[in-house]
Write a protein that holds these residues in place. Structure first.
Motif, mmCIF file in Angstrom:
data_model
loop_
_atom_site.group_PDB
_atom_site.id
_atom_site.type_symbol
_atom_site.label_atom_id
_atom_site.label_comp_id
_atom_site.label_asym_id
_atom_site.label_seq_id
_atom_site.Cartn_x
_atom_site.Cartn_y
_atom_site.Cartn_z
ATOM 1 N N SER A 75 0.825 -1.193 0.000
ATOM 2 C CA SER A 75 0.000 0.000 0.000
ATOM 3 C C SER A 75 0.864 1.248 0.000
ATOM 4 N N ASN A 77 1.991 5.258 -0.166
ATOM 5 C CA ASN A 77 1.340 6.459 0.324
ATOM 6 C C ASN A 77 0.858 7.293 -0.856
ATOM 7 N N LYS A 78 0.130 8.375 -0.558
ATOM 8 C CA LYS A 78 -0.531 9.145 -1.609
ATOM 9 C C LYS A 78 0.448 9.670 -2.650
ATOM 10 N N GLU A 165 -14.055 5.908 5.300
ATOM 11 C CA GLU A 165 -12.864 6.252 4.526
ATOM 12 C C GLU A 165 -12.968 5.727 3.092
ATOM 13 N N ASN A 172 -8.354 6.911 3.226
ATOM 14 C CA ASN A 172 -7.345 5.874 3.419
ATOM 15 C C ASN A 172 -7.977 4.647 4.072
ATOM 16 N N ASN A 175 -5.605 1.981 5.775
ATOM 17 C CA ASN A 175 -4.654 2.433 6.785
ATOM 18 C C ASN A 175 -5.157 2.169 8.205
#
Length: 228
Positions: A75, A77-78, A165, A172, A175
């Protein structure tokens, strides 16, 4: 059988419950979803997934984690997300990965066993009005991998937070410490209970055991068990 996404647990229960209210039209999914959410049922199962080579996965950094360490193997991050679009550079490269079982001596399987609220697998993000970024925002159709998402049993409020979310643009949903997200070319599933209902591209399917792998951009499914 080949599919774009398959879902078990919460999503299997929603599609089953919605069949009782077909007269409601599309609103039946919201109604059925609310009923299933309030039941908060989890299911005992074991999932085994094929690990990808070292360096082929990304992990969420320590900052911003919710309720402890995440159990994740894929996964980003943005800032690292690459959205799959027409003429996608990642998809155009086409994976040179061998089929999961072509070199059994090189394969390594990991297992996750316990009670799960839901299990999902998809080869694309599956963006829709209820999930504007989809199940996994950076899923790619032709990278030879599917996204396996395991939602472990958790308090009602935390599961609602996860769903919130998922429904939020830029959210996210992966997360959380009770969420496992794995990029893998193949996985197997075995149910420990008497009920085992899947949602396969919006259709109800029952199977206590199944195996799945990516084949030509789709999830190729093989199922067995007393309910098939």
């Amino acid at each position: 059988m080949c599919f774009m996404f398959i879902r078990y647990g919460f999503y299997g229960d929603v599609i089953t419950e919605s069949e009782k209210y077909r007269w409601m039209g599309p609103k039946r999914y919201d109604y059925a979803g609310t009923k299933v959410f309030l039941r908060h049922r989890s299911y005992e199962a074991e999932i085994a997934y094929l690990e990808v080579e070292s360096g082929k996965t990304n992990t969420i950094p320590d900052r911003g984690r919710r309720f402890g360490r995440l159990q994740t193997s894929g996964s980003p991050n943005k800032s690292e997300r690459v959205i799959c679009l027409t003429n996608c550079n990642i998809c155009n490269k086409k994976s040179s990965r061998p089929t999961p079982y072509s070199r059994p001596e090189e394969t390594r399987w990991s297992r996750s066993k316990g009670r799960f609220l839901s299990i999902s697998a998809a080869v694309i993000s599956n963006r829709n009005e209820r999930a504007p970024d989809g199940l996994v925002v950076d899923a790619h159709l032709s990278d030879g991998l599917l996204h396996l998402i395991l939602i472990k049993d958790c308090p009602h409020a935390l599961y609602l937070w996860h769903l919130t979310e998922l429904a939020r643009k830029g959210g996210n949903p992966l997360n959380f410490e009770f969420v496992e997200h794995h990029k893998t070319p193949a996985f197997t599933f075995t149910s420990s209970g008497n009920e085992s209902v899947w949602n396969l591209d919006g259709e109800v399917f029952r199977a206590h055991q199944l195996s799945a792998q990516v084949f030509q951009g789709l999830i190729s499914l093989f199922a067995s068990g007393p309910e098939v």
